[in-house]
Design a protein around this motif. Structure first.
Motif, PDB file in Angstrom:
ATOM      1  N   GLY A  50     -88.901  55.150  26.899  1.00 28.05           N
ATOM      2  CA  GLY A  50     -87.462  55.412  26.859  1.00 28.05           C
ATOM      3  C   GLY A  50     -86.693  54.261  26.234  1.00 28.05           C
ATOM      4  O   GLY A  50     -85.737  54.473  25.481  1.00 28.05           O
ATOM      5  N   GLY A  54     -84.605  54.463  22.830  1.00 31.22           N
ATOM      6  CA  GLY A  54     -83.207  54.039  22.809  1.00 31.22           C
ATOM      7  C   GLY A  54     -82.927  53.053  21.692  1.00 31.22           C
ATOM      8  O   GLY A  54     -81.893  53.139  21.022  1.00 31.22           O
ATOM      9  N   GLY A  58     -80.531  53.745  18.603  1.00 31.49           N
ATOM     10  CA  GLY A  58     -79.404  52.867  18.305  1.00 31.49           C
ATOM     11  C   GLY A  58     -79.378  52.437  16.851  1.00 31.49           C
ATOM     12  O   GLY A  58     -78.315  52.403  16.218  1.00 31.49           O
ATOM     13  N   TRP A  79     -79.744  61.231  20.873  1.00 33.38           N
ATOM     14  CA  TRP A  79     -80.626  60.114  21.197  1.00 33.38           C
ATOM     15  C   TRP A  79     -80.390  59.611  22.610  1.00 33.38           C
ATOM     16  O   TRP A  79     -81.322  59.302  23.343  1.00 33.38           O
ATOM     17  CB  TRP A  79     -80.452  58.977  20.195  1.00 33.38           C
ATOM     18  CG  TRP A  79     -81.184  59.216  18.913  1.00 33.38           C
ATOM     19  CD1 TRP A  79     -80.648  59.681  17.747  1.00 33.38           C
ATOM     20  CD2 TRP A  79     -82.576  59.042  18.665  1.00 33.38           C
ATOM     21  NE1 TRP A  79     -81.627  59.795  16.793  1.00 33.38           N
ATOM     22  CE2 TRP A  79     -82.818  59.404  17.329  1.00 33.38           C
ATOM     23  CE3 TRP A  79     -83.634  58.600  19.442  1.00 33.38           C
ATOM     24  CZ2 TRP A  79     -84.080  59.337  16.758  1.00 33.38           C
ATOM     25  CZ3 TRP A  79     -84.891  58.538  18.868  1.00 33.38           C
ATOM     26  CH2 TRP A  79     -85.104  58.909  17.542  1.00 33.38           C
ATOM     27  N   PHE A  80     -79.123  59.497  22.993  1.00 35.23           N
ATOM     28  CA  PHE A  80     -78.796  59.056  24.348  1.00 35.23           C
ATOM     29  C   PHE A  80     -79.312  60.066  25.379  1.00 35.23           C
ATOM     30  O   PHE A  80     -79.856  59.688  26.417  1.00 35.23           O
ATOM     31  CB  PHE A  80     -77.283  58.869  24.483  1.00 35.23           C
ATOM     32  CG  PHE A  80     -76.859  58.344  25.811  1.00 35.23           C
ATOM     33  CD1 PHE A  80     -77.147  57.044  26.181  1.00 35.23           C
ATOM     34  CD2 PHE A  80     -76.175  59.144  26.701  1.00 35.23           C
ATOM     35  CE1 PHE A  80     -76.757  56.551  27.414  1.00 35.23           C
ATOM     36  CE2 PHE A  80     -75.775  58.668  27.935  1.00 35.23           C
ATOM     37  CZ  PHE A  80     -76.066  57.368  28.292  1.00 35.23           C
ATOM     38  N   CYS A  83     -83.051  59.609  25.910  1.00 34.97           N
ATOM     39  CA  CYS A  83     -83.361  58.454  26.772  1.00 34.97           C
ATOM     40  C   CYS A  83     -83.091  58.773  28.236  1.00 34.97           C
ATOM     41  O   CYS A  83     -83.901  58.450  29.110  1.00 34.97           O
ATOM     42  CB  CYS A  83     -82.530  57.250  26.348  1.00 34.97           C
ATOM     43  SG  CYS A  83     -82.982  56.620  24.746  1.00 34.97           S
TER      44      CYS A  83
END
Length: 98
Positions: A50, A54, A58, A79-80, A83
Motif C-alpha cells: 500500500g 501510494g 503520488g 490512487w488514494f 491505498c
C-alpha cells in the motif's frame, strides 16, 4: 458364510476409522496455528505494498498536475482509494480470521 464375512469387514472398517480419528483434532489445531502465524507477516507485506502504491500514485498525480491535465482529481481519487482499500482489507481480514 457371506454374512459373517460382510459383518467382519464392516467391523474392521469401523474400528480402523475410529483409530484414524484420534489424531485428527491435533492436526486441525496444528494447521490453524500454522495459518494464523502467517497473518502478521502478510499484513505487514500488504501495508508495504500500500505504501509503494501510494508513492507511485503520488508521482503519477504530480506528473499529471504538472502537465496541466484536467483529469488530475479523478486520478488522485483512484490512487488514494486503492491505498485505502489495501489498508482496510488487510485490517478487516486480520480481524476476521484472528
Amino acid at each position: 458364510m457371506t454374512k459373517k464375512i460382510f459383518l467382519f469387514a464392516a467391523l474392521i472398517l469401523a474400528a480402523s476409522s475410529a483409530f484414524a480419528q484420534g489424531n485428527g483434532m491435533a492436526g486441525i489445531t496444528e494447521a490453524t496455528s500454522m495459518v494464523t502465524s502467517y497473518f502478521d507477516p502478510v499484513t505487514k507485506l500488504i501495508y508495504a505494498i500500500g505504501a509503494v502504491v501510494g508513492l507511485i500514485g503520488g508521482v503519477k498525480v504530480y506528473g499529471k498536475f504538472s502537465s496541466g491535465d484536467p483529469d488530475t482529481s479523478k486520478t488522485a481519487a483512484s490512487w488514494f482509494g486503492a491505498c485505502i482499500f489495501l489498508i482496510v482489507a488487510a485490517t478487516i481480514l486480520r480481524s476476521f480470521f484472528l
